[in-house]
Write a protein that holds these residues in place. Structure first.
Motif, PDB file in Angstrom:
ATOM      1  N   GLY A 286       0.817  -1.211   0.000  1.00  0.00           N
ATOM      2  CA  GLY A 286       0.000   0.000   0.000  1.00  0.00           C
ATOM      3  C   GLY A 286       0.849   1.258   0.000  1.00  0.00           C
ATOM      4  N   ILE A 287       1.914   1.251   0.803  1.00  0.00           N
ATOM      5  CA  ILE A 287       2.850   2.383   0.815  1.00  0.00           C
ATOM      6  C   ILE A 287       3.469   2.567  -0.571  1.00  0.00           C
ATOM      7  CG2 ILE A 287       5.065   3.164   1.740  1.00  0.00           C
ATOM      8  CD1 ILE A 287       4.286   1.863   4.389  1.00  0.00           C
ATOM      9  N   SER A 288       3.811   1.470  -1.221  1.00  0.00           N
ATOM     10  CA  SER A 288       4.422   1.537  -2.554  1.00  0.00           C
ATOM     11  C   SER A 288       3.484   2.201  -3.546  1.00  0.00           C
ATOM     12  CB  SER A 288       4.789   0.128  -3.026  1.00  0.00           C
ATOM     13  OG  SER A 288       5.702  -0.489  -2.144  1.00  0.00           O
ATOM     14  N   ALA A 289       2.218   1.794  -3.540  1.00  0.00           N
ATOM     15  CA  ALA A 289       1.243   2.364  -4.480  1.00  0.00           C
ATOM     16  C   ALA A 289       1.051   3.858  -4.238  1.00  0.00           C
ATOM     17  CB  ALA A 289      -0.087   1.627  -4.360  1.00  0.00           C
ATOM     18  N   VAL A 290       0.952   4.256  -2.971  1.00  0.00           N
ATOM     19  CA  VAL A 290       0.754   5.673  -2.645  1.00  0.00           C
ATOM     20  C   VAL A 290       1.990   6.490  -3.043  1.00  0.00           C
ATOM     21  CG1 VAL A 290       0.450   7.311  -0.748  1.00  0.00           C
ATOM     22  CG2 VAL A 290      -0.899   5.209  -0.798  1.00  0.00           C
ATOM     23  N   TYR A 291       3.176   5.974  -2.747  1.00  0.00           N
ATOM     24  CA  TYR A 291       4.397   6.716  -3.061  1.00  0.00           C
ATOM     25  C   TYR A 291       4.557   6.912  -4.568  1.00  0.00           C
ATOM     26  CZ  TYR A 291       9.345   7.861  -3.468  1.00  0.00           C
ATOM     27  OH  TYR A 291      10.546   8.468  -3.786  1.00  0.00           O
ATOM     28  N   VAL A 292       4.355   5.857  -5.332  1.00  0.00           N
ATOM     29  CA  VAL A 292       4.481   5.982  -6.789  1.00  0.00           C
ATOM     30  C   VAL A 292       3.435   6.952  -7.327  1.00  0.00           C
ATOM     31  CG1 VAL A 292       4.277   4.733  -8.969  1.00  0.00           C
ATOM     32  CG2 VAL A 292       5.505   3.702  -7.061  1.00  0.00           C
ATOM     33  N   ALA A 293       2.220   6.912  -6.785  1.00  0.00           N
ATOM     34  CA  ALA A 293       1.169   7.828  -7.227  1.00  0.00           C
ATOM     35  C   ALA A 293       1.568   9.279  -6.968  1.00  0.00           C
ATOM     36  CB  ALA A 293      -0.147   7.496  -6.519  1.00  0.00           C
ATOM     37  N   ILE A 294       2.153   9.542  -5.803  1.00  0.00           N
ATOM     38  CA  ILE A 294       2.578  10.904  -5.491  1.00  0.00           C
ATOM     39  C   ILE A 294       3.683  11.361  -6.426  1.00  0.00           C
ATOM     40  CG2 ILE A 294       3.698  12.327  -3.729  1.00  0.00           C
ATOM     41  CD1 ILE A 294       2.233  10.692  -1.615  1.00  0.00           C
ATOM     42  N   ARG A 295       4.664  10.503  -6.671  1.00  0.00           N
ATOM     43  CA  ARG A 295       5.761  10.876  -7.569  1.00  0.00           C
ATOM     44  C   ARG A 295       5.261  11.132  -8.979  1.00  0.00           C
ATOM     45  NH1 ARG A 295      11.147   9.885  -5.825  1.00  0.00           N
ATOM     46  NH2 ARG A 295      11.660  10.831  -7.845  1.00  0.00           N
ATOM     47  N   LEU A 296       4.323  10.319  -9.459  1.00  0.00           N
ATOM     48  CA  LEU A 296       3.773  10.519 -10.800  1.00  0.00           C
ATOM     49  C   LEU A 296       2.959  11.797 -10.868  1.00  0.00           C
ATOM     50  CD1 LEU A 296       2.652   6.878 -11.713  1.00  0.00           C
ATOM     51  CD2 LEU A 296       4.660   8.102 -12.554  1.00  0.00           C
ATOM     52  N   ALA A 297       2.194  12.076  -9.820  1.00  0.00           N
ATOM     53  CA  ALA A 297       1.374  13.286  -9.808  1.00  0.00           C
ATOM     54  C   ALA A 297       2.246  14.540  -9.813  1.00  0.00           C
ATOM     55  CB  ALA A 297       0.450  13.270  -8.591  1.00  0.00           C
ATOM     56  N   LEU A 298       3.336  14.506  -9.043  1.00  0.00           N
ATOM     57  CA  LEU A 298       4.228  15.661  -9.008  1.00  0.00           C
ATOM     58  C   LEU A 298       4.897  15.919 -10.347  1.00  0.00           C
ATOM     59  CD1 LEU A 298       5.954  15.141  -5.518  1.00  0.00           C
ATOM     60  CD2 LEU A 298       4.183  16.802  -6.122  1.00  0.00           C
ATOM     61  N   ARG A 299       5.061  14.883 -11.146  1.00  0.00           N
ATOM     62  CA  ARG A 299       5.668  15.036 -12.477  1.00  0.00           C
ATOM     63  C   ARG A 299       4.640  15.255 -13.570  1.00  0.00           C
ATOM     64  NH1 ARG A 299      10.536  16.544 -12.840  1.00  0.00           N
ATOM     65  NH2 ARG A 299      10.816  15.469 -14.833  1.00  0.00           N
ATOM     66  N   GLY A 300       3.360  15.289 -13.194  1.00  0.00           N
ATOM     67  CA  GLY A 300       2.312  15.514 -14.176  1.00  0.00           C
ATOM     68  C   GLY A 300       2.031  14.327 -15.071  1.00  0.00           C
ATOM     69  N   ARG A 301       2.405  13.125 -14.647  1.00  0.00           N
ATOM     70  CA  ARG A 301       2.167  11.925 -15.454  1.00  0.00           C
ATOM     71  C   ARG A 301       0.767  11.387 -15.163  1.00  0.00           C
ATOM     72  NH1 ARG A 301       7.034   9.593 -16.896  1.00  0.00           N
ATOM     73  NH2 ARG A 301       5.739   8.248 -18.221  1.00  0.00           N
ATOM     74  N   MET A 302      -0.236  12.122 -15.545  1.00  0.00           N
ATOM     75  CA  MET A 302      -1.606  11.796 -15.176  1.00  0.00           C
ATOM     76  C   MET A 302      -2.115  10.541 -15.880  1.00  0.00           C
ATOM     77  SD  MET A 302      -1.753  14.109 -13.040  1.00  0.00           S
ATOM     78  CE  MET A 302      -3.361  13.688 -12.428  1.00  0.00           C
ATOM     79  N   VAL A 303      -1.658  10.311 -17.108  1.00  0.00           N
ATOM     80  CA  VAL A 303      -2.114   9.117 -17.829  1.00  0.00           C
ATOM     81  C   VAL A 303      -1.600   7.861 -17.143  1.00  0.00           C
ATOM     82  CG1 VAL A 303      -2.017   7.862 -20.014  1.00  0.00           C
ATOM     83  CG2 VAL A 303      -2.250  10.350 -20.020  1.00  0.00           C
ATOM     84  N   VAL A 304      -0.313   7.881 -16.796  1.00  0.00           N
ATOM     85  CA  VAL A 304       0.269   6.730 -16.093  1.00  0.00           C
ATOM     86  C   VAL A 304      -0.366   6.579 -14.720  1.00  0.00           C
ATOM     87  CG1 VAL A 304       2.411   5.689 -15.278  1.00  0.00           C
ATOM     88  CG2 VAL A 304       2.427   7.094 -17.343  1.00  0.00           C
ATOM     89  N   LEU A 305      -0.634   7.704 -14.059  1.00  0.00           N
ATOM     90  CA  LEU A 305      -1.273   7.668 -12.748  1.00  0.00           C
ATOM     91  C   LEU A 305      -2.666   7.053 -12.849  1.00  0.00           C
ATOM     92  CD1 LEU A 305      -1.264   8.385  -9.763  1.00  0.00           C
ATOM     93  CD2 LEU A 305      -2.047  10.683 -10.372  1.00  0.00           C
ATOM     94  N   GLY A 306      -3.398   7.405 -13.923  1.00  0.00           N
ATOM     95  CA  GLY A 306      -4.718   6.806 -14.130  1.00  0.00           C
ATOM     96  C   GLY A 306      -4.631   5.309 -14.344  1.00  0.00           C
ATOM     97  N   GLY A 307      -3.611   4.877 -15.083  1.00  0.00           N
ATOM     98  CA  GLY A 307      -3.423   3.436 -15.282  1.00  0.00           C
ATOM     99  C   GLY A 307      -3.105   2.724 -13.989  1.00  0.00           C
ATOM    100  N   LEU A 308      -2.299   3.353 -13.131  1.00  0.00           N
ATOM    101  CA  LEU A 308      -1.977   2.765 -11.837  1.00  0.00           C
ATOM    102  C   LEU A 308      -3.224   2.646 -10.970  1.00  0.00           C
ATOM    103  CD1 LEU A 308       0.075   1.814  -9.680  1.00  0.00           C
ATOM    104  CD2 LEU A 308       0.390   4.224  -9.062  1.00  0.00           C
ATOM    105  N   ALA A 309      -4.044   3.703 -10.958  1.00  0.00           N
ATOM    106  CA  ALA A 309      -5.274   3.659 -10.161  1.00  0.00           C
ATOM    107  C   ALA A 309      -6.218   2.568 -10.657  1.00  0.00           C
ATOM    108  CB  ALA A 309      -5.968   5.023 -10.210  1.00  0.00           C
ATOM    109  N   LEU A 310      -6.296   2.415 -11.980  1.00  0.00           N
ATOM    110  CA  LEU A 310      -7.152   1.372 -12.548  1.00  0.00           C
ATOM    111  C   LEU A 310      -6.644  -0.011 -12.165  1.00  0.00           C
ATOM    112  CD1 LEU A 310      -9.480   0.524 -14.412  1.00  0.00           C
ATOM    113  CD2 LEU A 310      -7.878   0.685 -16.342  1.00  0.00           C
TER     114      LEU A 310
END
Length: 495
Positions: A286-310
């Motif tokens: 769970g920590i891994s998923a949250v951390y990667v999501a934060i790093r992607l969001a800070l870089r503006g990688r919204m498409v990849v972030l959406g794929g991770l959430a899915l």
């Protein structure tokens, strides 16, 4: 003796020997081109490759607990022969921890509060094994950091991690489906009886695919996968770390076929992960998923972030819609080890308060337990008796063994590395930083010796190599600016 290959002559030019003309009448024969054959010469990085690729063999032989220390010897020999050894940034903090491990040996004869008096030579053997592990893993870290890209590239190291990720998933399935499967290590029949009969050695020679424990109330036993490690907790923390590198090496950086295989393996890991009943592993993921999501969001990688959430959502639905959901829920409601861990953690803090500088050199056996003050187990109280302070996590082991100084040095090194490489937004940078976060999290619940410590320190070496090459390729700032001065100071700190 030089091993440098002489320069080859340019195409169309005469070789050096042709400067002297041949005798008159001599017929010149065309040069014979010898076909390239198989070479028996080992690659430069063979010790590290053998550690990863042959790890299932080392586990089956019963030597997995010492294999990193064993292979640290040829690594050290290679580094000494190559010349000056470079150290990663922050190495002085880690060196302080090693020094404290040595100095804490002077405290092995003291008795910690509420513990049994130490006796016999076992305390010195335990301290020596612990020191050898830390020193051996340090050599592995320096070895990886000093390797060149041509000798063993960063991407290939990540793929070696990915290979071990596949191994732990297979081991998890075998341990879940065949929990009673096991065998005696072949090395057991070679060792002298006086050595093989020692409890610690005997436990290593008894190779099992799972630990069968009573975890969920109402169930007589719960099989928990451990292969290819000794304990199920080791399987849990190593699975979390290796899955991070598996996804990076196979899914993010891999080719299409490897990406499909990586996704399939990650999905296949869900079954043994849930079946392991390992709450620390679940929280770590769970920590891994949250951390990667934060790093992607800070870089503006919204498409990849959406794929991770899915992907996370689909995994959640998969767990809930299958019998794994019931197992997951029952484990959360049965914290059978919570009281034991609390008692051991409080005892470790008490011990550190009485010896805050050097600790006691190693773990100590607690008098009684959270269930009873009785010394030793009994049929009526199987949870009673003499549990070891420091056995419930790396942080508590450091507090008991090396006091507050050792615990601060350990955490300070990983925290420094996190801060140092915070601007590395590459796949290796994000994955390496995540592994360091997991190392800091798991220290509260699991030990970090042998493979786990090696994986954490190799991740540090990867981050340092990645940062060094990133800085080398970056344009140099003007010398008269503050940025230029900072860059020169940081570069000086790398040597």
């Amino acid at each position: 003796m030089s091993t440098v290959t002489p320069p080859r002559p340019a195409r169309g030019s005469a070789p050096v020997d042709a400067a002297v003309p041949p005798p008159a009448g001599t017929r010149l024969r065309p040069a014979t081109v010898r076909p390239k054959g198989w070479s028996l010469r080992l690659p430069t990085a063979w010790p590290l490759i053998a550690l990863f690729v042959l790890y299932p063999l080392w586990w089956a032989l019963g030597v997995s607990s010492f294999v990193f220390v064993i292979f640290a010897v040829p690594m050290l020999v290679q580094m000494v022969r190559r010349g000056p050894v470079r150290v990663p940034p922050g190495f002085g903090i880690w060196l302080l921890l090693l020094l404290w491990l040595v100095l804490s040996a002077t405290m092995l004869g003291l008795t910690a509060p509420n513990t049994l008096p130490p006796g016999g030579g076992g305390r010195y053997i335990g301290w020596a094994i612990r020191l050898a592990n830390f020193v051996g893993m340090t050599v592995v870290m320096l070895y990886v950091y000093n390797l060149g890209e041509r000798e063993l590239s960063r991407r290939r190291i990540v793929r070696l991690f990915g290979f071990m990720g596949v191994v732990v998933v297979i081991g998890g399935w075998l341990g879940s489906l065949f929990p009673t499967l096991g065998f005696v290590a072949p090395l057991r029949f070679i060792l002298p009886h006086s050595i093989a009969s020692q409890p610690f050695v005997a436990s290593l020679m008894d190779v099992k695919f799972a630990q069968v424990q009573q975890v969920i109330e109402g169930e007589a036993s719960s099989p928990r996968p451990s292969a290819p490690f000794t304990y199920t907790n080791s399987w849990g923390e190593n699975t979390a770390i290796l899955l991070v590198w598996l996804i990076v090496g196979w899914v993010v950086l891999g080719r299409p076929l490897r990406r499909v295989a990586g996704v399939a393996i990650a999905l296949a890991a869900i079954f043994p992960i849930i079946y392991s009943l390992n709450r620390g592993l679940w929280i770590g993921l769970g920590i891994s998923a949250v951390y990667v999501a934060i790093r992607l969001a800070l870089r503006g990688r919204m498409v990849v972030l959406g794929g991770l959430a899915l992907a996370v959502g689909l995994i959640g639905v998969l767990i809930i819609a299958t019998p794994l959901g019931r197992t997951f829920d029952e484990r959360l409601q049965n914290g059978h080890s919570d009281d034991i861990r609390t008692t051991l953690s409080e005892g470790a803090v008490t011990a550190a308060n009485h010896s805050p500088i050097l600790g006691y050199g190693g773990n100590r056996a607690l008098i009684g337990s959270n269930r009873s003050i009785a010394i030793g187990k009994s049929d009526d109280c199987k949870q009673c008796g003499n549990r070891e302070l420091g056995s419930n996590g790396q942080l508590w082991a450091l507090l008991v063994g090396q006091g507050y100084v050792g615990a601060i040095a350990y955490n300070g090194f990983f925290l420094y590395c996190l801060w140092r490489y915070r601007r590395d937004h590459s796949a290796i940078g994000i994955a390496g930083s995540l592994v360091l976060i997991l190392m800091l999290f798991f220290q509260f619940t699991y030990g970090a010796l042998e493979a786990t410590l090696a994986y954490g320190l190799i991740s540090v070496a990867l981050l340092a190599r990645n940062d060094r090459l990133r800085r080398a390729l970056a344009p140099a700032p003007p010398r008269g600016t503050v940025a230029g001065l900072r860059a020169r100071l940081e570069a000086a700190g790398d040597h």
